[in-house]
Scaffold this active site. Structure first.
Site, PDB file in Angstrom:
ATOM      1  N   CYS A   1       0.828  -1.200   0.000  1.00 43.54           N
ATOM      2  CA  CYS A   1       0.000   0.000   0.000  1.00 43.54           C
ATOM      3  C   CYS A   1       0.876   1.270   0.000  1.00 43.54           C
ATOM      4  O   CYS A   1       1.451   1.610  -1.014  1.00 43.54           O
ATOM      5  CB  CYS A   1      -0.994  -0.016   1.159  1.00 43.54           C
ATOM      6  SG  CYS A   1      -2.326   1.177   0.976  1.00 43.54           S
TER       7      CYS A   1
ATOM      8  N   HIS B   1      -3.650  -4.891   0.596  1.00 44.91           N
ATOM      9  CA  HIS B   1      -3.149  -5.278   1.922  1.00 44.91           C
ATOM     10  C   HIS B   1      -3.177  -6.794   2.079  1.00 44.91           C
ATOM     11  O   HIS B   1      -4.130  -7.356   2.651  1.00 44.91           O
ATOM     12  CB  HIS B   1      -3.985  -4.621   3.020  1.00 44.91           C
ATOM     13  CG  HIS B   1      -3.675  -3.190   3.246  1.00 44.91           C
ATOM     14  ND1 HIS B   1      -2.735  -2.757   4.158  1.00 44.91           N
ATOM     15  CD2 HIS B   1      -4.165  -2.076   2.652  1.00 44.91           C
ATOM     16  CE1 HIS B   1      -2.661  -1.436   4.135  1.00 44.91           C
ATOM     17  NE2 HIS B   1      -3.521  -0.997   3.226  1.00 44.91           N
TER      18      HIS B   1
ATOM     19  N   GLU C   1      -1.646  -8.590   4.137  1.00 46.43           N
ATOM     20  CA  GLU C   1      -1.623  -8.978   5.554  1.00 46.43           C
ATOM     21  C   GLU C   1      -3.030  -9.023   6.149  1.00 46.43           C
ATOM     22  O   GLU C   1      -3.226  -9.595   7.229  1.00 46.43           O
ATOM     23  CB  GLU C   1      -0.727  -8.020   6.346  1.00 46.43           C
ATOM     24  CG  GLU C   1      -1.343  -6.715   6.798  1.00 46.43           C
ATOM     25  CD  GLU C   1      -1.601  -5.695   5.687  1.00 46.43           C
ATOM     26  OE1 GLU C   1      -2.207  -4.651   5.991  1.00 46.43           O
ATOM     27  OE2 GLU C   1      -1.187  -5.934   4.539  1.00 46.43           O
TER      28      GLU C   1
END
Length: 262
Positions: free
Chosen positions: A112, A220, A222
């Site tokens: 990001c 993202h 994660e």
């Protein structure tokens, strides 16, 4: 490599609250840490302070994480009123981390804000506020989802769709950002796009002494159950550094301004 790969993760520079305290903090959501750990790496948090790039001598890989907006002065723009959470000291620390990682032959993953910083470091610019309706900006404090198309034959496609990397591929990704790439930075290859044409993934064209794993995504990873990008970074870090090919190709001295066209 006899030890688990040690992965440095840049941290947010934010005001945080815990117990009865409210104070400036260097912090990072634990889902970054969890994915690195589950992939077999040892996460090390890197605060946004001058000289932090000297820590890379003890690391095997680097993740440039998400967070607030980059300072528009870094890419020659006036700030949009909707640009927020700007921390120039974090920008500078991460520019130095990126310069050192590239010079030292470390694998790098940008996420990001990390992709946006990579673009600015290569002389690119950012759109400071994306149009609504494209799925990039969910409600505050949440992640949305939208499809991205992966470039056939790219490293990103080979990681996310092994065995099918030559086909035109689309997958849904978790997203939460209001800025994105405007002018692409020098040497960056776009390898993923949203439906509105926004670049969602980049790789760095190979160069002497550069690790082959240098890529960044606008979404993202994660925030999802898909750990393949973090696992690929840890696997690349376990393979060791790429020797620097040319004398004089070293990093910018810690504490000094890093070249934004790395």
């Amino acid at each position: 490599m006899s030890h688990p790969p040690v992965i440095g993760l840049s941290t947010y520079a934010e005001t945080a609250e815990w117990a009865a305290w409210r104070a400036p903090a260097a912090l990072l959501p634990t889902n970054y840490i969890d994915q690195i750990t589950e992939a077999g790496g040892v996460p090390v948090l890197l605060p946004p302070v001058p000289g932090v790039a000297t820590a890379l001598g003890r690391l095997d890989g680097l993740v440039l994480t998400g967070g607030g907006d980059l300072d528009p002065a870094g890419y020659g723009a006036e700030p949009d009123p909707r640009t927020s959470r700007v921390h120039p000291e974090r920008d500078q620390a991460e520019l130095e981390l990126l310069a050192a990682a590239l010079a030292d032959g470390l694998p790098v993953l940008g996420i990001c804000r990390g992709m946006q910083l990579f673009n600015v470091a290569r002389g690119g610019t950012l759109c400071q506020h994306l149009a609504s309706g494209a799925g990039h900006r969910p409600a505050p404090g949440t992640f949305g989802s939208h499809p991205v198309r992966l470039a056939p034959g790219s490293q990103l496609a080979s990681i996310l769709r092994p065995g099918d990397g030559q086909a035109d591929l689309t997958l849904a990704v978790p997203t939460a950002h209001h800025q994105g790439i405007a002018r692409l930075g020098d040497g960056l290859i776009p390898v993923a796009w949203a439906e509105d044409g926004l670049i969602e993934g980049v790789e760095l064209a190979p160069g002497p002494g550069q690790h082959p794993f240098i890529l960044a995504v606008q979404w993202h990873p994660e925030a999802s159950q898909d750990q393949r990008l973090m696992s690929a970074l840890v696997a690349a870090a376990a393979g060791g550094r790429v020797p620097v090919a040319a004398a004089g190709a070293g990093r910018a001295p810690a504490g000094q301004a890093a070249d934004r066209r790395l």
